[in-house]
Design an enzyme around this catalytic site. Structure first.
Site, PDB file in Angstrom:
ATOM      1  N   ASP A 128       0.843  -1.172   0.129  1.00 25.76           N
ATOM      2  CA  ASP A 128       0.019  -0.087   0.119  1.00 25.76           C
ATOM      3  C   ASP A 128       0.962   1.108   0.056  1.00 25.76           C
ATOM      4  O   ASP A 128       1.232   1.795   1.092  1.00 25.76           O
ATOM      5  CB  ASP A 128      -0.858   0.110   1.112  1.00 25.76           C
ATOM      6  N   GLU A 168      -6.362   5.377  -8.879  1.00 26.52           N
ATOM      7  CA  GLU A 168      -7.494   5.657  -8.320  1.00 26.52           C
ATOM      8  C   GLU A 168      -8.265   6.883  -9.391  1.00 26.52           C
ATOM      9  O   GLU A 168      -7.590   7.595  -9.807  1.00 26.52           O
ATOM     10  CB  GLU A 168      -7.539   6.335  -6.860  1.00 26.52           C
ATOM     11  N   PHE A 188     -12.036  -1.199   4.845  1.00 28.73           N
ATOM     12  CA  PHE A 188     -11.001  -0.529   5.573  1.00 28.73           C
ATOM     13  C   PHE A 188     -10.954  -0.750   7.133  1.00 28.73           C
ATOM     14  O   PHE A 188     -12.049  -0.241   7.932  1.00 28.73           O
ATOM     15  CB  PHE A 188     -11.303   1.171   5.345  1.00 28.73           C
TER      16      PHE A 188
END
Length: 315
Positions: free
Chosen positions: A16, A89, A171
């Site tokens: 990430d 994104e 999340f």
């Protein structure tokens, strides 16, 4: 084996980060990025030249197109290190516009393909609003795979599964943060750790539902605060982990046991549910944590997108 290597026996490990120079040390299969991670990367001296070079190469184009070229350039660099996929994104400011999200995603995929990157190696990352999920439905039908992010509620996961989304990113850490803040002085950290962590429980519920009902959507736990949350989800399809926590797992040697198992999920005594737009919006509205964290996450990503815009305009 260290804990990272043990975890890889059960789960696909994803990095990430936008910092592609860190990736090789952890040998992840995939990598995820978002506006905040890219913004953080381009502010570092190592990456400033890459930003300047990309902006210069596309000067004269509309700002949003230059931004997408920057995102794709970072994605291409990441794909030079990882063997699998990168998530790129769509602008968070389009989170409530299905048509604009689809158009932006198509352009990003075209940029990758023009650079010789097959679309199978790209996941288009979209906020899991109703509009975002419908955009993903269209894109998946076209052969463009999606990663639905900012996912906090069970209804979001169910709707993504029904839309045929390739992957979701629930999340963990942000759910934990909300419950800890809401509980205030009554919060008991030890009692809400590991499998009892509210964020971990949310992902486990989604994983169990998907495996029970044969939903192909991949579950990728995200947003971790500590290695305990990660290890409590060993066996999840994928886990996307920051370089800092990857390093902690790499230096740990305690045994890692599988926590999530498809065979156990298949035996779960649960019923299938479905959502249309009205029932989805109501279920999301009834979940204060999910409503607040989704809105907060979109605002934060949008704010960092604005900062990236300003950096590019200043070059």
């Amino acid at each position: 084996m260290n804990q990272l290597d043990q975890l890889k026996q059960f789960t696909t490990v994803v990095a990430d980060t936008g910092n592609f120079r860190q990736l090789a040390a952890f040998a992840p299969r995939d990598a995820t990025t978002n506006p905040s991670l890219i913004l953080k990367a381009v502010q570092q001296p190592d990456y400033a030249p890459l930003l300047a070079e990309t902006v210069a190469a596309h000067r004269g184009q509309p700002l949003d197109q230059i931004v997408d070229n920057v995102l794709v350039r970072f994605g291409r660099e990441i794909l030079g290190v990882v063997p699998g996929r990168v998530s790129t994104e769509v602008d968070a400011r389009l989170s409530f516009d299905t048509a604009a999200t689809v158009a932006r995603a198509r352009r990003i995929v075209a940029m990758y393909e023009d650079a010789g990157i097959a679309r199978e190696r790209v996941l288009i990352k979209i906020a899991a609003t109703w509009e975002g999920i419908q955009a993903a439905r269209i894109l998946e039908h076209e052969g463009t795979h999606c990663n639905l992010t900012l996912l906090f509620a069970f209804c979001q996961a169910v709707a993504c599964g029904e839309a045929g989304v390739r992957l979701i990113s629930p999340f963990v850490g942000r759910i934990h943060d909300w419950h800890k803040k809401a509980a205030g002085a009554a919060w008991d950290e030890a009692a809400n750790a590991g499998a009892a962590d509210p964020g971990v429980k949310s992902v486990a519920q989604i994983y169990t539902y998907y495996k029970k009902f044969g939903i192909d959507t991949e579950v990728m736990g995200a947003s971790f605060r500590n290695t305990g949350q990660i290890l409590a989800l060993a066996g999840c399809d994928l886990l996307t982990i920051s370089p800092e926590l990857l390093a902690q797992l790499q230096s740990g040697s305690a045994p890692v046991a599988r926590a999530l198992d498809p065979a156990a999920a298949a035996k779960a005594a649960i019923h299938a549910v479905t959502y249309n737009e009205a029932s989805f919006r109501w279920a999301l509205n009834e979940d204060a944590m999910a409503t607040e964290k989704l809105a907060e996450g979109i605002r934060a990503f949008a704010a960092d997108a604005v900062k990236l815009d300003r950096m590019i305009e200043a070059l």
